[in-house]
Design an enzyme around this catalytic site. Structure first.
Site, PDB file in Angstrom:
ATOM      1  N   HIS A 162      27.548  42.610  30.419  1.00 58.16           N
ATOM      2  CA  HIS A 162      28.723  43.156  31.093  1.00 58.16           C
ATOM      3  C   HIS A 162      29.369  44.176  30.162  1.00 58.16           C
ATOM      4  O   HIS A 162      29.274  44.079  28.929  1.00 58.16           O
ATOM      5  CB  HIS A 162      29.733  42.052  31.400  1.00 58.16           C
ATOM      6  CG  HIS A 162      29.323  41.152  32.512  1.00 58.16           C
ATOM      7  ND1 HIS A 162      30.246  40.519  33.314  1.00 58.16           N
ATOM      8  CD2 HIS A 162      28.111  40.754  32.950  1.00 58.16           C
ATOM      9  CE1 HIS A 162      29.606  39.770  34.215  1.00 58.16           C
ATOM     10  NE2 HIS A 162      28.309  39.902  34.005  1.00 58.16           N
ATOM     11  N   GLU A 203      32.404  44.628  29.159  1.00 53.75           N
ATOM     12  CA  GLU A 203      33.332  44.079  28.182  1.00 53.75           C
ATOM     13  C   GLU A 203      32.604  43.439  27.004  1.00 53.75           C
ATOM     14  O   GLU A 203      32.972  43.649  25.840  1.00 53.75           O
ATOM     15  CB  GLU A 203      34.249  43.009  28.806  1.00 53.75           C
ATOM     16  CG  GLU A 203      35.070  43.498  29.970  1.00 53.75           C
ATOM     17  CD  GLU A 203      34.438  43.229  31.323  1.00 53.75           C
ATOM     18  OE1 GLU A 203      35.169  42.841  32.246  1.00 53.75           O
ATOM     19  OE2 GLU A 203      33.203  43.401  31.461  1.00 53.75           O
ATOM     20  N   CYS A 218      33.633  37.153  30.557  1.00 52.40           N
ATOM     21  CA  CYS A 218      34.261  38.209  29.767  1.00 52.40           C
ATOM     22  C   CYS A 218      35.651  37.793  29.294  1.00 52.40           C
ATOM     23  O   CYS A 218      36.048  38.118  28.173  1.00 52.40           O
ATOM     24  CB  CYS A 218      34.313  39.495  30.571  1.00 52.40           C
ATOM     25  SG  CYS A 218      32.645  40.134  30.907  1.00 52.40           S
TER      26      CYS A 218
END
Length: 171
Positions: free
Chosen positions: A48, A50, A109
């Site tokens: 992801h 992040e 995240c």
């Protein structure tokens, strides 16, 4: 947020959901790292935006400390808790840093943000289906956790949401 939107565009170009993130140093101006979703590109479900930006920022701070022997270049003095000392090589704490992301972080995240000790999370579009920074869950501000970053939501929300809507409409 505009830099995060550029990163999100890179994700879309690669066939990934257009989410982008940047980590700002404690001075609020220096970009330590950037990332965009790379799940499709890498086959890694944890890729992801992040998580990638956090990993890269921690690496950048560690490399800077090794090169210059002082974290002052990024305004991170004292982060090691050694009374005025600098960030140690291999230090993973992103104390004082801000993560800017186009979409509200998911639970994975949000956990990474708490664990990395990011001080501030700024996001654009809310994620009512999987968001964990205030919409569906609020992991980052859970009082039972040892670290709770400040959350600022809705920055360029329409631009961030439009990018996602256009991506899924085209699919």
């Amino acid at each position: 947020m505009r830099l995060a939107l550029v990163e999100a565009g890179r994700a879309a170009e690669g066939g990934d959901v257009p989410v982008g993130a940047v980590v700002l140093a404690p001075d609020g101006r220096t970009v330590l790292s950037a990332g965009h979703n790379e799940r499709e590109a890498t086959g890694d479900p944890t890729a992801h935006a992040e998580v990638l930006a956090i990993r890269r920022a921690a690496g950048e701070l560690g490399e800077a400390a090794a090169r210059w022997g002082s974290p002052q270049a990024f305004g991170t003095g004292g982060a090691s808790g050694k009374g005025g000392g600098g960030r140690r090589v291999g230090e993973w704490r992103l104390s004082g840093c801000t993560l800017v992301v186009t979409l509200e972080p998911c639970t994975m995240c949000a956990g990474a943000l708490v664990q990395s000790r990011v001080d501030r999370v700024v996001y654009g579009a809310r994620d009512d289906k999987a968001g964990a920074a205030g919409s569906l869950w609020d992991v980052v501000r859970d009082r039972r956790l040892n670290h709770r970053p400040e959350v600022i939501e809705g920055v360029l929300a329409d631009d961030c949401a439009r990018l996602l809507t256009d991506f899924f409409r085209d699919r």
